[in-house]
Each structure stands twice: as structure tokens, then as C-alpha cells.
Design a protein around this motif. Sequence first.
Motif, PDB file in Angstrom:
ATOM      1  N   UNK A  75      16.643  -2.615   6.386  1.00 20.57           N
ATOM      2  CA  UNK A  75      16.308  -0.909   5.447  1.00 20.57           C
ATOM      3  C   UNK A  75      14.298  -1.014   5.738  1.00 20.57           C
ATOM      4  N   UNK A  76      14.175  -1.128   4.480  1.00 17.01           N
ATOM      5  CA  UNK A  76      13.072  -0.879   3.805  1.00 17.01           C
ATOM      6  C   UNK A  76      11.624  -1.668   4.799  1.00 17.01           C
ATOM      7  N   UNK A  77      12.142  -2.839   5.614  1.00 21.42           N
ATOM      8  CA  UNK A  77      10.776  -3.538   6.270  1.00 21.42           C
ATOM      9  C   UNK A  77      11.073  -2.579   7.904  1.00 21.42           C
ATOM     10  N   UNK A  78      12.138  -2.357   8.913  1.00 23.67           N
ATOM     11  CA  UNK A  78      12.165  -2.428   9.551  1.00 23.67           C
ATOM     12  C   UNK A  78      12.278  -1.198   9.998  1.00 23.67           C
ATOM     13  N   UNK A  79      13.188   0.175   8.881  1.00 28.40           N
ATOM     14  CA  UNK A  79      13.756   1.125   9.559  1.00 28.40           C
ATOM     15  C   UNK A  79      11.930   2.058   9.213  1.00 28.40           C
ATOM     16  N   UNK A  80      11.158   2.394  10.144  1.00 28.29           N
ATOM     17  CA  UNK A  80       9.749   3.158  10.062  1.00 28.29           C
ATOM     18  C   UNK A  80      10.813   5.048   9.184  1.00 28.29           C
ATOM     19  N   UNK A  81      11.118   5.063   9.960  1.00 24.80           N
ATOM     20  CA  UNK A  81      11.027   6.631   9.739  1.00 24.80           C
ATOM     21  C   UNK A  81      12.056   6.352   7.693  1.00 24.80           C
ATOM     22  N   UNK A  82      12.624   5.533   7.130  1.00 20.66           N
ATOM     23  CA  UNK A  82      12.950   5.573   6.214  1.00 20.66           C
ATOM     24  C   UNK A  82      12.108   5.134   5.667  1.00 20.66           C
ATOM     25  N   UNK A  83      11.430   3.793   5.602  1.00 23.76           N
ATOM     26  CA  UNK A  83      10.211   3.398   4.815  1.00 23.76           C
ATOM     27  C   UNK A  83       9.047   4.543   4.532  1.00 23.76           C
ATOM     28  N   UNK A  84       8.952   5.456   5.621  1.00 27.27           N
ATOM     29  CA  UNK A  84       7.829   6.333   5.397  1.00 27.27           C
ATOM     30  C   UNK A  84       8.350   7.535   4.435  1.00 27.27           C
ATOM     31  N   UNK A  85      10.116   7.776   4.423  1.00 25.07           N
ATOM     32  CA  UNK A  85      10.183   8.324   3.112  1.00 25.07           C
ATOM     33  C   UNK A  85       9.898   7.907   1.875  1.00 25.07           C
ATOM     34  N   UNK A  86      10.402   7.120   2.077  1.00 29.30           N
ATOM     35  CA  UNK A  86      10.283   5.888   0.584  1.00 29.30           C
ATOM     36  C   UNK A  86       8.731   6.881   0.595  1.00 29.30           C
ATOM     37  N   UNK A  87       7.755   6.141   1.293  1.00 34.17           N
ATOM     38  CA  UNK A  87       6.298   6.138   0.482  1.00 34.17           C
ATOM     39  C   UNK A  87       6.155   7.263   0.599  1.00 34.17           C
ATOM     40  N   UNK A 109      -1.778  -2.333  -0.070  1.00 36.22           N
ATOM     41  CA  UNK A 109      -0.400  -1.197  -1.606  1.00 36.22           C
ATOM     42  C   UNK A 109       0.362  -1.129  -1.012  1.00 36.22           C
ATOM     43  N   UNK A 110       0.853  -0.425   0.373  1.00 38.76           N
ATOM     44  CA  UNK A 110       2.105  -0.403   1.354  1.00 38.76           C
ATOM     45  C   UNK A 110       2.858  -1.762   0.649  1.00 38.76           C
ATOM     46  N   UNK A 111       2.652  -2.641   0.901  1.00 38.47           N
ATOM     47  CA  UNK A 111       2.924  -4.069   1.435  1.00 38.47           C
ATOM     48  C   UNK A 111       3.685  -3.869  -0.179  1.00 38.47           C
ATOM     49  N   UNK A 112       2.368  -3.918  -1.246  1.00 33.09           N
ATOM     50  CA  UNK A 112       3.444  -4.620  -3.035  1.00 33.09           C
ATOM     51  C   UNK A 112       4.284  -2.928  -2.869  1.00 33.09           C
ATOM     52  N   UNK A 113       4.065  -1.634  -2.620  1.00 31.28           N
ATOM     53  CA  UNK A 113       5.252  -0.773  -2.785  1.00 31.28           C
ATOM     54  C   UNK A 113       6.541  -0.763  -2.649  1.00 31.28           C
ATOM     55  N   UNK A 114       6.039  -1.539  -1.360  1.00 35.56           N
ATOM     56  CA  UNK A 114       7.343  -1.282  -0.473  1.00 35.56           C
ATOM     57  C   UNK A 114       8.771  -2.836  -1.412  1.00 35.56           C
ATOM     58  N   UNK A 115       7.763  -4.115  -1.349  1.00 34.96           N
ATOM     59  CA  UNK A 115       8.491  -5.339  -2.227  1.00 34.96           C
ATOM     60  C   UNK A 115       9.244  -4.666  -3.395  1.00 34.96           C
TER      61      UNK A 115
END
Length: 128
Positions: A75-87, A109-115
Motif C-alpha cells: 500500500x505504501x510502496x506501490x499506491x502512488x496516490x496513497x503514498x503522496x497523501x501520507x507524504x 528522505x522519502x525512502x526513510x520517511x516511508x520505511x
Amino acid sequence: MKDREQFLKEFRSETIGSVGAQSSAEELFQNQVLRPILKLQNELFIASFKNYISKNKGDFANFTLEKKNAFIENSIQKDTKYRNTLKGMVVGLFTLEEYRTYASNTSNLNKRMMSMLQERIKSQLTVL
């Protein structure tokens, strides 16, 4: 602008994690900015993920632990829309200076944040 910057820094908790003379710039940013924001926004992330589950995987509760973890990662890695919402939930709490630092090294920094966000959500499976 000073009022917003001062408010944001006071609103967030102090540095989380160790910061030393040998810490890289990314480590410093992670521990001084990202971790406190992720901690502050935790309830919002959990509510957001619950909403995401209800819209995308109603049977999440019946998944095995491994399948739940894989779903969170996907969900966090592949769903771009959701990932952008979290960012956006994180970046919106940056000061102007923090945003400039982030903008100069967005990819790492995005990699660190999402991880960190993945691990945060995985560690709270009982509330999902």
C-alpha cells in the motif's frame, strides 16, 4: 513566518534517536524532523490506514500476519496516490528551512520517511 516556524518546532517533540557528530545530514533530518512528526501524526496515520483498508481490502482482519505486513508494504510502496497523501501529512508540518532541506534530497528522505511509516503501522496491527 517566524510564528509558524516557532509553533511547529514547539508543537513537535524533541529529537528522537541519537544524534552525534558522526551522524549524516539525512540521519539528523530523520531524527530531528521526521521521527517527531511521525510520532505526532500517528493517530492520523492509523485513521488514514483504516480508511484505506475499508476502501481497498475489507477482509484485512482475516489476513495472516504475513499477508497484513505485505499489504501494508504494498500500500505504501506501490499506491502512488496513497503514498503522496501520507507524504503530505508529514511535509505539511515542515518549517520552511526543513522543507528546503527536504527538497534538496527528496528521494532519499522519502525512502526513510516511508520505511519508518511502514514500520510504525506494522507495529500497531492490533489497532487496525
